[in-house]
Scaffold this active site. Structure first.
Site: not given
Length: 312
Positions: A11, A275
């Site tokens: 993003n 993650k």
């Protein structure tokens, strides 16, 4: 000076629904580099990593459309191309921001090869979709003629899938360390690095694969002796029951608790799971903390008041 590796999310380059142009990526980076420059101004020795999935995908689509005019490149070469283009945009926008603040700090981008094992189980079971969609007949032909592994993708058509092997080593690690010692801000291991295998004589050869960006960033953080590993994403924290009414922000996690939550299936495989996994690998190997948070919250997170902090 504290050494940190910050992995920026997709993003930071392209938001959902935006056109994937260089102009849009550069405009988005103007906001991103303000936060990164804050960290440099606060005295952190900064290494930046980034994703490249959409950008490699776009190159593969372009090359498919032009295949009758120019032959397509293999994925490792496309990885190198996007490392260069994205690294260039980050380097330029960050350098300009540092100059605007009166900071004379060099920013260097290192084209990074990441060693994987040619016998990694991922090569036996490719799972990462890349490139354009095809109809079934074309997919079968590609599978027969090129040896590609093709899979049907959620009713949208057929796509090529490639391996996602575990990163083992970074070829340019000594150059990266030397540049850090010379007080450079670094951009490295973009898109998880260019996947290469090494033979017994040390000869390198690129392979068609995709290395997970967070895994490669975790490896880089371990190899340079980072004090903190930060993974930036679209949300402020890792959550339990994400997206539900009873979602709960996880602010502090011990490695043991993080592993248990992973095993219990609390994190989505395609988003938060890798993650948390990368963060756990870093913390277990170094004893230092890892943080998962948003770009906007990174400064507060490094002050200890925001984000998900994973510790030993």
């Amino acid at each position: 000076m504290k050494k940190i590796v910050v992995a920026i999310g997709g993003n930071a380059l392209n938001k959902p629904g935006e056109k994937p142009t260089a102009e849009v990526m550069k405009a988005n980076l103007l906001g991103t580099v303000e936060h990164l420059a804050d960290l440099i101004e606060d005295g952190f020795d900064l290494v930046i990593t980034h994703g490249n999935g959409p950008q490699v995908g776009n190159l593969l689509v372009q090359q498919e459309l032009a295949k009758d005019t120019l032959p397509p490149f293999p994925i490792d070469v496309n990885d190198a191309m996007t490392q260069g283009s994205i690294g260039y945009l980050i380097s330029q926008t960050l350098s300009n921001e540092l100059k605007r603040r009166g900071l004379k700090i060099p920013v260097s981008c290192v084209l990074t090869q990441v060693v994987v094992d040619k016998n990694d189980p991922g090569f036996e079971n490719p799972t990462k979709p890349v490139g354009p969609f095809y109809d079934e007949k074309t997919a079968r032909d590609l599978q027969k003629n090129k040896g590609w592994v093709m899979k049907e993708d959620a009713g949208r058509g057929w796509r090529r899938v490639v391996p996602s092997p575990k990163p083992l080593d970074i070829v340019e690690i000594e150059s990266i360390k030397a540049l850090l010692e010379a007080d450079n801000v670094l951009i490295a291991a973009g898109g998880g690095g260019i996947p290469v295998v090494m033979d017994n004589a040390g000869k390198l050869e690129g392979v068609e694969a995709v290395i997970d960006k967070d895994r490669a960033s975790s490896l880089l953080a371990r190899l340079i002796g980072a004090d903190t590993f930060v993974i930036l994403t679209a949300v402020d924290h890792a959550y339990l029951n994400f997206g539900k009414k009873d979602q709960k922000a996880l602010k502090k996690l011990k490695v043991s608790d993080a592993k248990r939550l992973m095993e219990e299936g609390h994190f989505a495989k395609g988003s938060m799971y890798p993650k948390v996994e990368a963060a756990v690998d870093f913390v277990e190997s170094t004893g230092h903390q890892a943080i998962i948070t948003s770009l906007e919250g990174v400064k507060e997170a490094l002050e200890g008041t925001f984000g998900t902090h994973i510790t030993i």
